[in-house]
Design a protein around this motif. Structure first.
Motif, mmCIF file in Angstrom:
data_model
loop_
_atom_site.group_PDB
_atom_site.id
_atom_site.type_symbol
_atom_site.label_atom_id
_atom_site.label_comp_id
_atom_site.label_asym_id
_atom_site.label_seq_id
_atom_site.Cartn_x
_atom_site.Cartn_y
_atom_site.Cartn_z
ATOM 1 N N VAL A 61 0.959 -1.159 -0.018
ATOM 2 C CA VAL A 61 -0.031 -0.190 0.032
ATOM 3 C C VAL A 61 0.972 1.404 -0.051
ATOM 4 N N THR A 62 0.354 2.211 -0.770
ATOM 5 C CA THR A 62 1.150 3.764 -0.815
ATOM 6 C C THR A 62 0.036 4.701 -0.545
ATOM 7 N N VAL A 63 0.162 5.341 0.386
ATOM 8 C CA VAL A 63 -0.504 6.774 0.719
ATOM 9 C C VAL A 63 -0.013 7.768 0.111
ATOM 10 N N VAL A 64 -1.308 8.481 -0.453
ATOM 11 C CA VAL A 64 -0.969 9.560 -1.394
ATOM 12 C C VAL A 64 -1.716 10.708 -0.967
ATOM 13 N N ARG A 65 -1.226 11.683 -0.147
ATOM 14 C CA ARG A 65 -2.208 12.685 0.447
ATOM 15 C C ARG A 65 -1.995 13.937 -0.646
ATOM 16 N N ILE A 66 -3.189 14.641 -0.719
ATOM 17 C CA ILE A 66 -3.256 15.728 -1.795
ATOM 18 C C ILE A 66 -3.607 17.043 -0.984
ATOM 19 N N SER A 67 -3.258 18.219 -1.433
ATOM 20 C CA SER A 67 -3.723 19.462 -1.033
ATOM 21 C C SER A 67 -4.748 19.871 -1.783
ATOM 22 N N LEU A 68 -5.161 21.061 -1.594
ATOM 23 C CA LEU A 68 -6.338 21.635 -2.309
ATOM 24 C C LEU A 68 -6.230 21.684 -4.004
ATOM 25 N N LEU A 69 -7.254 21.073 -4.406
ATOM 26 C CA LEU A 69 -6.908 21.032 -5.670
ATOM 27 C C LEU A 69 -7.299 22.341 -6.805
ATOM 28 N N HIS A 70 -6.594 22.467 -7.888
ATOM 29 C CA HIS A 70 -6.943 23.468 -8.489
ATOM 30 C C HIS A 70 -8.224 23.485 -8.992
ATOM 31 N N GLU A 71 -8.756 22.463 -9.205
ATOM 32 C CA GLU A 71 -10.167 22.482 -9.967
ATOM 33 C C GLU A 71 -11.037 22.475 -8.991
ATOM 34 N N SER A 72 -10.868 22.644 -7.741
ATOM 35 C CA SER A 72 -11.837 22.976 -6.874
ATOM 36 C C SER A 72 -12.118 24.534 -6.887
ATOM 37 N N VAL A 73 -11.376 25.436 -7.443
ATOM 38 C CA VAL A 73 -11.803 26.686 -7.382
ATOM 39 C C VAL A 73 -12.907 27.007 -8.451
ATOM 40 N N TRP A 74 -13.255 25.943 -9.241
ATOM 41 C CA TRP A 74 -14.399 25.946 -10.087
ATOM 42 C C TRP A 74 -15.517 26.422 -9.399
ATOM 43 N N LEU A 75 -15.733 25.939 -8.135
ATOM 44 C CA LEU A 75 -16.832 26.064 -7.216
ATOM 45 C C LEU A 75 -17.034 27.483 -6.718
ATOM 46 N N TRP A 76 -16.099 28.475 -7.036
ATOM 47 C CA TRP A 76 -16.214 30.108 -6.890
ATOM 48 C C TRP A 76 -16.227 30.737 -8.139
ATOM 49 N N SER A 77 -16.607 29.761 -9.258
ATOM 50 C CA SER A 77 -16.259 30.812 -10.314
ATOM 51 C C SER A 77 -17.509 31.612 -10.693
ATOM 52 N N GLN A 78 -18.953 31.045 -10.541
ATOM 53 C CA GLN A 78 -19.972 31.819 -10.244
ATOM 54 C C GLN A 78 -19.951 32.910 -9.614
ATOM 55 N N ASN A 79 -19.528 33.034 -8.411
ATOM 56 C CA ASN A 79 -19.461 34.226 -7.552
ATOM 57 C C ASN A 79 -18.466 35.151 -8.312
ATOM 58 N N LYS A 85 -17.626 35.645 -11.271
ATOM 59 C CA LYS A 85 -18.377 36.008 -12.428
ATOM 60 C C LYS A 85 -19.238 36.937 -12.249
ATOM 61 N N GLU A 86 -20.044 36.732 -11.360
ATOM 62 C CA GLU A 86 -21.248 37.532 -10.900
ATOM 63 C C GLU A 86 -20.997 38.682 -10.055
ATOM 64 N N ASN A 87 -20.259 38.471 -9.147
ATOM 65 C CA ASN A 87 -19.779 39.327 -8.009
ATOM 66 C C ASN A 87 -18.553 39.960 -8.012
ATOM 67 N N ASN A 139 -8.887 28.099 -18.387
ATOM 68 C CA ASN A 139 -10.568 28.171 -17.928
ATOM 69 C C ASN A 139 -10.892 29.475 -17.938
ATOM 70 N N LYS A 140 -10.387 30.459 -18.378
ATOM 71 C CA LYS A 140 -10.443 31.928 -18.004
ATOM 72 C C LYS A 140 -11.745 32.295 -18.446
ATOM 73 N N GLU A 141 -12.668 31.983 -19.324
ATOM 74 C CA GLU A 141 -13.934 32.180 -19.670
ATOM 75 C C GLU A 141 -14.979 31.787 -18.497
ATOM 76 N N ASP A 142 -14.339 30.925 -17.582
ATOM 77 C CA ASP A 142 -15.493 30.599 -16.623
ATOM 78 C C ASP A 142 -15.308 31.625 -15.546
ATOM 79 N N PHE A 143 -14.318 32.496 -15.443
ATOM 80 C CA PHE A 143 -13.996 33.460 -14.500
ATOM 81 C C PHE A 143 -14.063 34.939 -14.886
ATOM 82 N N GLU A 144 -14.551 34.951 -15.843
ATOM 83 C CA GLU A 144 -14.287 36.417 -16.411
ATOM 84 C C GLU A 144 -15.602 37.042 -15.893
ATOM 85 N N THR A 145 -15.323 38.087 -15.281
ATOM 86 C CA THR A 145 -16.532 38.874 -14.485
ATOM 87 C C THR A 145 -17.429 39.625 -15.478
ATOM 88 N N GLU A 146 -18.815 39.994 -14.926
ATOM 89 C CA GLU A 146 -19.728 40.605 -15.782
ATOM 90 C C GLU A 146 -19.366 42.075 -15.190
#
Length: 474
Positions: free
Chosen positions: A161-179, A181-183, A381-388
Motif C-alpha cells: 500500500v502507498t498513501v498519497v495525500r493531496i492538497s487543495l485541488l486547482h479544479e476545486s476553485v471552479w466552485l467559486w467561478s459563479q461568484n 463572474k457575477e460578483n 478556463n478563463k472564460e469561466d471566471f471573466e467577471t460581468e
C-alpha cells in the motif's frame, strides 16, 4: 494482523502465476467510489490514456449514476459494490492487480473502507494507492481524523500500500467561478495575507498515480516498487500561495477587478450549499476547437518527452495527453455538493489556517518535473471566471447595485467589511492582530521559519531554499 497480510501476499502470488499463464500480463486497475467527482475524473483521465492497455474497473455503489454511465460508454468495466456483502466484493476484486482507493462521500466511509480493505486482501490485490488529505495525521478535524483512520486500516490489511495525500485541488476553485463572474469576489475563510497553501493540479495527481503503478512500457507493476511500499507522499503545488496571490493571478489572466472577500465558516458553508447547478454546460464535454487545440499544444510542450524513469533519473516513453477521441477534458465539480464534500472543503480551509499548508517536493520526486502552476488552470478556463463588467448580467455598472464600490460597504449579511481595520468577530480586526495562531504582526515567526514578510511580492525563500516568482512567466 500480520498473518492476514501474509495470507494476502500468498493469494497474490498464486493468482499472479495463474493470470500470467492465461493472459501473459494481467493489467487490471480498479478505482473505487467512481460516482464521486474526483474518482470519476481520475478514471476518465486514465481511460483517455490507458484504455487500450489496461482493463480499467470502475467500482461504484450507484451504477445508475449519469457520470458512471459515461465511464461505461468510454470503455470502463463498471462493477457495483454492495457494502455489507463482503463475498460479492471479493468476487469483483479477484482479477484486480491494482486498486486506487478513494473514500466514499458518506458518513460510513471509515467502516466501508474497512470492508473493502479486507475484501482486497482476501482477493489478493497486488497493490493499493490510498488517496488521502494533506495533514491527515496532524489536523484536528472530523474529516482529517477519518482519513487518517482509513490510512491505518489499509496499512494494517495490505502490505503493498502507498498513501498519497493531496492538497487543495486547482479544479476545486471552479466552485467559486459563479461568484467571481457575477460578483467579482473570491469568498474564502482564509486570511488573504497570512494563510498559506500550495494547491495541486488534478493532472499532477494522475501523473503521480501512473508513475507509482506502471512501468515505462505502460504495463502495471506486479507489486509496488520497494521505495513506495508503505510510504506516504504529500502532493502539493510548487508555490506556496495566499488568497491575495490567487486574486492577483485571476486578475492577470482575465484583466479583471476580482477582489478577495474574507468570510467566516458559516458564511462559506451557506455559499457552498447554495450551489445547485452551473449556469452553462453541466458537463464540459463540448469544447470549441480553438480551446482544444490550445490545450493540446500546451500539454505537448510542457510534458517534454514522456514519463519519468525514476530508476535512471530521466524521462521514458512518450506519453499521450489528457485527450481521447471524444476530446476528453476534466469536468467541473458535480452539483449540488454532498454534505461530506462541503465539510471536507471547510475542514481543509481550517487546516490551512492552522499553518500546515506548506509545499513539498514529492511530485518532482515521483514524476521528475515540477507540478503545474495555478496560473495554467486559470489560463485554460478563463472564460469561466471573466467577471460581468460594464453593466453585466445584473447591470451593476462598475461595481453594481450591491454597493461594492469601496471597501467600506456593509452587505446584506451585516458583515460590515468596512475598512481593512474592522474587527469581524474572529479576532481579525486590524492587520497587526494576534489571532491565536501566532499570526500577530506581519513580522512574526510562526514556527515554520517564515519569519518576516520581507520576501518578494509573490515569492519567498522557503525551507527548500527556493525563491519563486509565481507571475514571472506572465
Amino acid at each position: 494482523m500480520a498473518s492476514s497480510v501474509e495470507a494476502g501476499r500468498s493469494r497474490r502470488e498464486n493468482r499472479g502465476r495463474e493470470n500470467r499463464g492465461r493472459f501473459g500480463n494481467n493489467n487490471t486497475f480498479a478505482i473505487s467510489a467512481t460516482d464521486r467527482w474526483i474518482s470519476n475524473n481520475i478514471t476518465r483521465a486514465l481511460l483517455s490514456t490507458w484504455r487500450d492497455q489496461w482493463n480499467i474497473v470502475a467500482l461504484t455503489n450507484d451504477c445508475d449514476d449519469r457520470h458512471v454511465r459515461q465511464l461505461k460508454q468510454r470503455g470502463a468495466d463498471v462493477r457495483e459494490i454492495n457494502y455489507g456483502n463482503t463475498r460479492d466484493i471479493e468476487r469483483d476484486l479477484r482479477d484486480v492487480d491494482w486498486l486506487l482507493f478513494i473514500a466514499e462521500a458518506n458518513h460510513d466511509r471509515v467502516e466501508q473502507a474497512q470492508e473493502l480493505a479486507r475484501a482486497a486482501n482476501n482477493a489478493g490485490v497486488s497493490g493499493v494507492i490510498v488517496l488521502s488529505l494533506q495533514g491527515a495525521d496532524r489536523a484536528n478535524t472530523k474529516t482529517h481524523r477519518d482519513y487518517h483512520e482509513i490510512e491505518r486500516i489499509w496499512k494494517d490489511e495490505i502490505e503493498g500500500v502507498t498513501v498519497v495525500r493531496i492538497s487543495l485541488l486547482h479544479e476545486s476553485v471552479w466552485l467559486w467561478s459563479q461568484n467571481i463572474k457575477e460578483n467579482g469576489e473570491l469568498n474564502w475563510t482564509l486570511d488573504q495575507e497570512d494563510d498559506e497553501f500550495a494547491p495541486i493540479s488534478l493532472d499532477d495527481v494522475v501523473d503521480v498515480i501512473e508513475n507509482l503503478v506502471a512501468h515505462k512500457n505502460g504495463n502495471l507493476r506486479d507489486e509496488p516498487d520497494q521505495r513506495d511500499e508503505r510510504q506516504t507522499y504529500t502532493l502539493t503545488g510548487r508555490d506556496t500561495l495566499r488568497g491575495a496571490d490567487v486574486v492577483d493571478i485571476i486578475n492577470s489572466v482575465i484583466s479583471g477587478e476580482v477582489e478577495y472577500r474574507e468570510v467566516n465558516r458559516q458564511q462559506l458553508e451557506n455559499y457552498l450549499e447554495s450551489l445547485e447547478k452551473w449556469h452553462d454546460r453541466d458537463d464540459r464535454e463540448d469544447r470549441d476547437d480553438d480551446r482544444e487545440s490550445r490545450r493540446r499544444s500546451r500539454r505537448d510542450s510542457e510534458r517534454q518527452d514522456g514519463r519519468f524513469d525514476r530508476d535512471n533519473n530521466r524521462r521514458g516513453n512518450q506519453r499521450r495527453g489528457r485527450f481521447d477521441d471524444e476530446g476528453y477534458n476534466y469536468q467541473r465539480p458535480y452539483l449540488p455538493l454532498r454534505r461530506t464534500d462541503v465539510q471536507l472543503i471547510l475542514d481543509t480551509f481550517d487546516f490551512i489556517q492552522e499553518g500546515y499548508g506548506r509545499s513539498t517536493r514529492d511530485v518532482r520526486e515521483i514524476t521528475g518535473r515540477d507540478p503545474e502552476p495555478l496560473y495554467n488552470f486559470f489560463e485554460e478556463n478563463k472564460e469561466d471566471f471573466e467577471t460581468e463588467r460594464d453593466g453585466g448580467r445584473f447591470g451593476r455598472g462598475r461595481r453594481g447595485d450591491y454597493g461594492r464600490g469601496r471597501r467600506d460597504w456593509d452587505d446584506e449579511y451585516g458583515r460590515g467589511r468596512g475598512r481593512r481595520d474592522r474587527d469581524d468577530g474572529y479576532g481579525r480586526g486590524r492587520r497587526d492582530r494576534d489571532d491565536g495562531y501566532g499570526r500577530g504582526r506581519r513580522d512574526r515567526d510562526d514556527g515554520y521559519g517564515r519569519g518576516r514578510r520581507n520576501r518578494g511580492d509573490y515569492g519567498r525563500d522557503d525551507r527548500y531554499g527556493r525563491y519563486e516568482q509565481i507571475l514571472a512567466k506572465l
